[in-house]
Scaffold this motif. Structure first.
Motif, PDB file in Angstrom:
ATOM      1  N   ILE A  62      12.466  90.337  38.496  1.00  0.00           N
ATOM      2  CA  ILE A  62      12.332  90.302  37.040  1.00  0.00           C
ATOM      3  C   ILE A  62      13.532  89.553  36.455  1.00  0.00           C
ATOM      4  N   THR A  63      13.288  88.387  35.932  1.00  0.00           N
ATOM      5  CA  THR A  63      14.355  87.516  35.439  1.00  0.00           C
ATOM      6  C   THR A  63      15.215  88.198  34.380  1.00  0.00           C
ATOM      7  N   ALA A  64      14.581  88.896  33.443  1.00  0.00           N
ATOM      8  CA  ALA A  64      15.311  89.506  32.323  1.00  0.00           C
ATOM      9  C   ALA A  64      16.226  90.639  32.771  1.00  0.00           C
ATOM     10  N   TRP A  65      16.024  91.155  33.979  1.00  0.00           N
ATOM     11  CA  TRP A  65      16.817  92.285  34.449  1.00  0.00           C
ATOM     12  C   TRP A  65      18.010  91.864  35.301  1.00  0.00           C
ATOM     13  N   LYS A  66      18.085  90.597  35.659  1.00  0.00           N
ATOM     14  CA  LYS A  66      19.172  90.141  36.513  1.00  0.00           C
ATOM     15  C   LYS A  66      20.519  90.303  35.796  1.00  0.00           C
ATOM     16  N   GLY A  67      21.485  90.869  36.516  1.00  0.00           N
ATOM     17  CA  GLY A  67      22.798  91.092  35.933  1.00  0.00           C
ATOM     18  C   GLY A  67      22.928  92.382  35.157  1.00  0.00           C
ATOM     19  N   ASP A  68      21.826  93.148  35.031  1.00  0.00           N
ATOM     20  CA  ASP A  68      21.850  94.427  34.325  1.00  0.00           C
ATOM     21  C   ASP A  68      22.035  95.535  35.357  1.00  0.00           C
ATOM     22  N   SER A  69      23.214  96.117  35.404  1.00  0.00           N
ATOM     23  CA  SER A  69      23.521  97.135  36.416  1.00  0.00           C
ATOM     24  C   SER A  69      22.711  98.407  36.247  1.00  0.00           C
ATOM     25  N   ARG A  70      22.098  98.578  35.083  1.00  0.00           N
ATOM     26  CA  ARG A  70      21.302  99.787  34.840  1.00  0.00           C
ATOM     27  C   ARG A  70      19.912  99.695  35.442  1.00  0.00           C
ATOM     28  N   SER A  83      12.340  87.348  29.265  1.00  0.00           N
ATOM     29  CA  SER A  83      13.355  87.760  28.288  1.00  0.00           C
ATOM     30  C   SER A  83      12.973  89.102  27.697  1.00  0.00           C
ATOM     31  N   GLU A  84      13.963  89.814  27.199  1.00  0.00           N
ATOM     32  CA  GLU A  84      13.749  91.059  26.461  1.00  0.00           C
ATOM     33  C   GLU A  84      14.600  91.048  25.202  1.00  0.00           C
ATOM     34  N   PRO A  85      14.060  91.479  24.055  1.00  0.00           N
ATOM     35  CA  PRO A  85      12.708  92.006  23.901  1.00  0.00           C
ATOM     36  C   PRO A  85      11.636  90.956  24.189  1.00  0.00           C
ATOM     37  N   LEU A  86      10.453  91.434  24.522  1.00  0.00           N
ATOM     38  CA  LEU A  86       9.358  90.550  24.918  1.00  0.00           C
ATOM     39  C   LEU A  86       8.904  89.706  23.731  1.00  0.00           C
ATOM     40  N   VAL A  87       8.934  88.392  23.913  1.00  0.00           N
ATOM     41  CA  VAL A  87       8.490  87.464  22.876  1.00  0.00           C
ATOM     42  C   VAL A  87       7.646  86.378  23.533  1.00  0.00           C
ATOM     43  N   TYR A  88       6.956  85.599  22.712  1.00  0.00           N
ATOM     44  CA  TYR A  88       6.246  84.435  23.233  1.00  0.00           C
ATOM     45  C   TYR A  88       7.033  83.180  22.897  1.00  0.00           C
ATOM     46  N   SER A  89       7.134  82.285  23.865  1.00  0.00           N
ATOM     47  CA  SER A  89       7.733  80.976  23.632  1.00  0.00           C
ATOM     48  C   SER A  89       6.861  79.927  24.306  1.00  0.00           C
ATOM     49  N   SER A  90       6.593  78.840  23.587  1.00  0.00           N
ATOM     50  CA  SER A  90       5.790  77.763  24.166  1.00  0.00           C
ATOM     51  C   SER A  90       6.474  77.157  25.384  1.00  0.00           C
ATOM     52  N   GLU A  91       7.786  77.359  25.511  1.00  0.00           N
ATOM     53  CA  GLU A  91       8.514  76.842  26.668  1.00  0.00           C
ATOM     54  C   GLU A  91       8.060  77.504  27.960  1.00  0.00           C
ATOM     55  N   TYR A  92       7.564  78.745  27.859  1.00  0.00           N
ATOM     56  CA  TYR A  92       7.115  79.451  29.056  1.00  0.00           C
ATOM     57  C   TYR A  92       5.963  78.722  29.735  1.00  0.00           C
ATOM     58  N   ASP A  93       5.149  78.036  28.940  1.00  0.00           N
ATOM     59  CA  ASP A  93       3.987  77.336  29.497  1.00  0.00           C
ATOM     60  C   ASP A  93       4.399  76.231  30.459  1.00  0.00           C
ATOM     61  N   ASP A  94       5.654  75.787  30.363  1.00  0.00           N
ATOM     62  CA  ASP A  94       6.115  74.669  31.191  1.00  0.00           C
ATOM     63  C   ASP A  94       6.930  75.117  32.401  1.00  0.00           C
ATOM     64  N   ILE A  95       7.071  76.422  32.587  1.00  0.00           N
ATOM     65  CA  ILE A  95       7.846  76.927  33.723  1.00  0.00           C
ATOM     66  C   ILE A  95       6.913  77.111  34.919  1.00  0.00           C
ATOM     67  N   LEU A 170      -0.943  87.775  25.387  1.00  0.00           N
ATOM     68  CA  LEU A 170      -1.142  86.538  26.136  1.00  0.00           C
ATOM     69  C   LEU A 170       0.210  85.897  26.420  1.00  0.00           C
ATOM     70  N   PRO A 171       0.640  85.855  27.679  1.00  0.00           N
ATOM     71  CA  PRO A 171       1.960  85.318  28.000  1.00  0.00           C
ATOM     72  C   PRO A 171       2.034  83.795  27.995  1.00  0.00           C
ATOM     73  N   MET A 172       0.913  83.114  28.173  1.00  0.00           N
ATOM     74  CA  MET A 172       0.899  81.642  28.192  1.00  0.00           C
ATOM     75  C   MET A 172      -0.251  81.170  27.305  1.00  0.00           C
ATOM     76  N   ARG A 173      -0.032  81.165  25.998  1.00  0.00           N
ATOM     77  CA  ARG A 173      -1.127  80.963  25.048  1.00  0.00           C
ATOM     78  C   ARG A 173      -1.779  79.590  25.176  1.00  0.00           C
ATOM     79  N   GLU A 174      -0.971  78.554  25.197  1.00  0.00           N
ATOM     80  CA  GLU A 174      -1.532  77.204  25.239  1.00  0.00           C
ATOM     81  C   GLU A 174      -2.353  76.996  26.508  1.00  0.00           C
TER      82      GLU A 174
END
Length: 262
Positions: A62-70, A83-95, A170-174
């Motif tokens: 889980i990318t958003a959890w890396k570096g979180d010792s908890r 990322s957290e909090p959970l949001v939508y970004s059009s950039e995710y469609d290109d990963i 929807l995590p990848m809307r486009e």
């Protein structure tokens, strides 16, 4: 017979098996624990002709959890959390890695659908759904076409009896819109969400529904049309969980899309 890629738990039908619901758990959960929830056991007992299958997602980083010792750096999940909090970004469609991870989960759920078909249950007598991440991956698997499954796959999605998202988005809307199957507009979708949900906010979920409104018919709170082709979006006074009123609406949805006599 298809070899199933994941461990799973089944709630067997009490009457003749004529329909199946495949239900995917949320992030960090597993099929066994989710199947033992009171809400799931209750609805299963009310629909005696339906077999319920609860697959367990594989462990993933889980990318958003890396570096979180908890937190652990990995857990059971159908897709990464960028990322957290959970949001939508059009950039995710290109990963590419994000896309490939989702496609892997689509193929894993495909195997469960195919297994039911091989056992004699037709596509139209199968519903695919889930909670949280499970809802997100069910929307993609149940409504998505061959592009979610790789260039070598010629099947343009499933003709399922229904798709269910509880607390999903929807995590990848486009890409979702571009990769809709030719059958998507004919499939009934039950989309329930808690207005107090902070893990997957109501706004994020509703934005997802609005985004696909030009491709699929979307109805908000119209109980008389639940179970008809298109998306029935329903809101409930709950956080990131399910409540009795939501499960009752889901039961009515399943009674309509997977009636007792198929």
């Amino acid at each position: 017979m298809v070899s199933l890629p994941l461990t799973f738990v089944t709630i067997s039908p009490k009457a003749k098996h004529t329909a199946t619901v495949i239900f995917a758990h949320g992030l960090g959960d597993n099929g066994l624990d989710f199947s033992n929830n009171k809400e799931m056991r209750t609805i299963a007992s009310q629909l005696p002709h339906i077999k319920w299958v609860f697959p367990s997602a594989p462990e993933r980083s889980i990318t958003a959890w890396k570096g979180d010792s908890r937190r652990r750096s990995s857990t059971r999940g159908w897709l990464d959390v960028l990322s957290e909090p959970l949001v939508y970004s059009s950039e995710y469609d290109d990963i590419q890695e994000y896309d490939e991870g989702i496609m892997q989960s689509v193929k894993q759920l495909d195997a469960f659908i195919q297994s039911e078909i091989d056992s004699g249950i037709s596509e139209g007598r199968i519903a695919l759904g889930g909670f949280g991440q499970g809802g997100a991956i069910s929307l993609i698997t149940g409504l998505g076409g061959s592009q979610w499954r790789g260039a070598s796959d010629t099947q343009d999605g499933w003709k399922l009896g229904g798709v269910i998202s509880l607390g999903g988005w929807l995590p990848m809307r486009e890409k979702f819109k571009k990769r809709l199957s030719m059958h998507a507009s004919a499939i009934p979708v039950f989309w329930g969400h808690g207005v107090e949900n902070e893990s997957v906010t109501w706004g994020l979920s509703w934005e997802s529904v609005e985004f696909i409104g030009d491709k699929l018919e979307v109805r908000y709170g119209q109980y008389t049309k639940v179970g008809e082709p298109g998306v029935s979006f329903m809101s409930y006074g709950v956080a990131h969980w399910i409540v009795e009123s939501e499960m009752e609406d889901l039961r009515l949805f399943l009674k309509k899309v997977l009636p007792l006599e198929g």
